[in-house]
Design a protein around this motif. Structure first.
Motif: not given
Length: 814
Positions: A532-536, A574-580, A587-590
């Motif tokens: 479920n990493a990609d979406f349209d 939406l951005n799934p990147f991690r910010f420690y 913190r990470a997006g979904n």
């Protein structure tokens, strides 16, 4: 129950609409003269016609060399007339009942202000800090002693109905999901990213902030809780002129701000530019007390302390040109930018306790972060005013915009293990992101017969967000790429919109109804094997809007508003990147976050055109909620999810009073109840609870050249889904003096005087509980000085104002 509520709302709408809409009244003329107390004509005085029901500007004009003005044609209705000129106190007339034919000529005698009598030391007439209108609250930032040396986020935090939670989420009347605009352009950020952006924008650059709770169909549908419209300053004086400001504040650390604005306006040409530099050193103390459970049994307890030292440096600039080709056509172009550097250092100490409360692990973390965000935007505008007929002049405006937000974020996380002792670990991260926004829009406004007004328009926008993140883990001198944390994410979005809006005005009655359609096409792509990493997403939605007001008698007026709005997830959400934050928190997006739709109804009562009471209900489908989620390795992830529904009930009271000639008081009280439905894994949010927001501002005229402001606010205990926030408040005071014949202003203010703006929050889930405390460098004393130079004559080119000026101001160049 639902059927009875539907009948109730139907009866209200039918009663409000039960008005002689078929009345045939021809447009009228409003004319008059403006003179001094000694009967001398005043040239270039600004004459403004406003609707008495909501203070919306209908028309404006300037007096000629003989002091005459002429406003035509004016549809039938109830109006106020304002006359203003530098060196004189503002004068008002009305409410006026405008009907068939001409209104008897008005005669204004302006009294010289105390400033003029003292050879122009200062102008005593000053706007109140807050103004309440039917669909919005206006914060008059410019000229406020409390704004000097502060940031835009500081001003917002002290505004009526506004609050900022522990995750830096903005809410209005207890509801999150706000659209933030600067000069009509959407800021595509939320949460901490938006808060940092507003911290980097000096309040000295801001003219007004509008908190809009009932936006019309002309606005983007984004913003279920409303819109925050930030309008930057723009000089209206003729000739070459400008202003400069400098300030220094001191809390625990220093805060410096300076700026310069230049303006040249002559006949058909206006060139302007500004620059501001901000350097604010900050401190934050964060503590986390966490408990981990398994079947209600305590497994682990932790205590963590984070001492954060940061230094925000920002450069804000803009340059523009407006050219009036002829009486019909005006062209404009503007370039603007905001560049931030935000390095920070966090010293973390974490201690872990077993189920018997015995310490079994202790480590420390040094977290160094550097954040650089150079942003730039270009805007081109066209405005065409058609030849006026008996109904008025139609107007066409077109805008083209392009903006780029660049992110360079570096992180270096060094973990030292004390108990038990083992080799230290180093985690380094590098994020590069580019967000490009392109948009074009056109708006058309046309007066129609029988007091109707037509607005129509369309907008197309294209957004692309490209982000790369690389994490490298180093142990015992060996560095390896961490593929589980590294990623590439690209988001593309296209929105096509069209709207149609009808307005109708009769004496004692106003109707505004509109419909907006927005088609959304969005895709998200990652370089990962996760499911479920990609979406349209492709959908078309309609957004109706209705605002009705009816005057019952000279003291009472009733209004009703109904609307549907939408909140799409921002690109960072939406951005799934991690910010420690530290070794156990990030913190990470979904990417799976879905849009939330809201439906809102509000009934408003106005007493003597001042005291406003409103009762509202809002239902939100799939609301965004900031939550904490435990990973498989027990790292705490802060992210956003959708719950099932949110029910929000709100009762507000606004009271602008003037106890004496030298004391103006603005009080606001908000009582709301927010209840979330749904679940997160096995956790169900507790039942909502009532909460109160109180704010009061006192503006004092202390003599002829001194003014002061005292602002206080209080937020009671609040609950947002799984998070409960304790009560807190703040007190701010400011004083200012006009110097150098009114061209200079010296200001001194102190914020959070009692140091009570401290956040305490508790989040509870089935397997996890966290108590969060945050204390920042908010108690600050600031001294500032500003100086105006050049020509003080107000430009007659403002005569371009038309009946659509209020709508243009609301759109602010979209």
């Amino acid at each position: 129950m639902l059927r009875s509520q539907s009948r109730f709302f139907f009866l209200i709408v039918a009663w409000l609409l039960a008005f002689p809409l078929a009345a045939q009244v021809r447009p009228a003329l409003v004319t008059g003269t403006v003179r001094t107390a000694t009967e001398l004509p005043i040239e270039y005085a600004t004459v403004t016609l406003l609707r008495a029901t909501d203070s919306v500007v209908v028309k404006a004009d300037f007096t000629d060399v003989e002091g005459h003005f002429r406003l035509e044609p004016v549809p039938a209705g109830r109006y106020l007339v304002s006359v203003a000129q530098i060196g004189f106190t503002r004068a008002w007339a009305g409410p006026l009942e405008v009907a068939d034919g001409a209104v008897p000529p008005l005669a204004f005698l302006l009294q010289a202000s105390a400033a003029t009598q003292l050879q122009g030391v200062t102008v005593t007439e000053r706007k109140p800090l807050f103004e309440k209108r039917p669909d919005r609250t206006v914060v008059n930032v410019e000229g406020s002693s409390l704004a000097a040396g502060n940031t835009t986020l500081d001003v917002l935090g002290r505004s009526p109905g506004m609050s900022v939670d522990g995750n830096d989420n903005l809410s209005l009347r207890g509801r999150q999901g706000l659209l933030v605009q600067i000069n009509g352009k959407r800021i595509p950020l939320t949460g901490a990213e938006l808060a940092d952006y507003l911290r980097a924008l000096p309040a000295e650059q801001v003219s007004t902030i509008e908190l809009i709770t009932n936006p019309s169909a002309k606005y983007d549908a984004q913003g279920g809780a409303g819109i925050i419209a930030i309008n930057l300053k723009k000089d209206q004086r003729m000739g070459a002129n400008g202003s400069a400001n400098i300030s220094y504040g001191r809390g625990r650390y220093g805060k410096f701000n300076t700026g310069l604005s230049l303006n040249y306006r002559q006949k058909n040409l206006n060139a302007y530019g500004s620059y501001a530099y901000l350097d604010r050193q900050n401190y934050q103390l964060l503590t986390f007390d966490r408990k981990y459970f398994d079947n209600d049994a305590l497994l682990i307890r932790t205590h963590q302390r984070n001492d954060v030292r940061s230094n925000l440096q920002s450069h804000t600039w803009k340059a523009g040109l407006d050219y009036t080709v002829n009486q019909h056509l005006t062209l404009g172009a503007m370039l603007s930018g905001l560049a931030n550097r935000y390095p920070s250092t966090t010293q973390n100490v974490s201690e872990f306790f077993n189920s018997q409360s015995q310490s079994d692990s202790l480590y420390s973390v040094l977290n160094k972060r550097a954040w650089h965000t150079p942003n730039g935007a270009a805007n081109f505008t066209l405005r065409y005013l058609f030849t006026a007929d008996s109904l008025g002049a139609a107007e066409l405006t077109a805008d083209a915009d392009m903006a780029r937000y660049t992110t360079d974020r570096q992180q270096r996380l060094t973990t030292t293990y004390n108990v038990p002792s083992r080799a230290p670990r180093l985690l380094t991260g590098q994020q590069d992101g580019k967000l490009t926004i392109q948009s074009a829009k056109v708006d058309y406004t046309r007066p129609m017969r029988h007091h109707w007004r037509l607005e129509a328009g369309g907008k197309a926008s294209k957004v692309q967000s490209v982000n790369d993140l690389v994490f490298v883990r180093t142990v015992n001198g060996n560095s390896l790429l961490d593929p589980d944390k590294s990623n590439h994410f690209q988001y593309d979005e296209n929105i096509n919109a069209a709207y149609l809006n009808f307005g109708h005005t009769l004496p004692g009655f106003t109707l505004n109804a509109g419909l907006r359609a927005e088609q959304t096409n969005a895709t998200g792509r990652q370089e990962t094997d996760k499911p479920n990493a990609d979406f349209d997403r492709h959908y078309l939605q309609l957004f109706p809007n209705l605002n009705v007001s009816r005057k019952l008698n000279k003291n009472h007026e009733l209004g009703l508003s109904l609307s549907r709005r939408l909140d799409r997830p921002t690109y960072n959400q939406l951005n799934p990147f991690r910010f420690y934050i530290d070794a156990t928190s990030y913190r990470a997006g979904n990417p799976l976050l879905k849009p939330q739709a809201s439906y809102r109804a509000e009934v408003t009562h106005t007493f003597r055109q001042k005291i406003v009471t409103s009762l509202s209900y809002a239902y939100t489908d799939q609301p965004f909620v900031s939550v904490y989620v435990l990973d498989s390795d027990r790292l705490v992830r802060s992210t956003d999810v959708n719950l099932k529904a949110l029910h929000n009930y709100s009762l507000s009271l606004t009271a602008p009073l003037e106890p004496t000639k030298w004391w103006k008081f603005y009080g606001n009280a908000e009582l709301f109840f927010a209840n979330y439905n749904g679940s997160l894994l096995s956790s169900i949010p507790p039942t909502g609870k009532f909460a109160v927001l109180l704010s009061a501002n006192n503006s004092l005229q202390l003599g002829k050249t001194w003014t002061a402001d005292v602002n206080a606010s209080y937020e009671s205990r609040q609950r947002y889904a799984f998070l409960t926030q304790r009560s807190f408040g703040q007190l701010a005071v400011g004083v200012q003096k006009s110097v150098y014949d009114g061209r200079g202003t010296l200001r001194l203010n102190a914020t959070d005087v009692l140091h009570t703006n401290i956040l305490h929050a508790t989040s509870r889930y089935t397997v996890f509980e966290e108590i969060f405390n945050s204390s920042q460098d908010t108690r600050v004393v600031t001294l500032s000085f500003s100086y105006r130079f050049g020509n003080d004559k107000v430009a007659p080119t403002r005569k371009r104002t038309t009946g659509a000026e209020d709508e243009k101001r609301r759109a602010a160049g979209q």
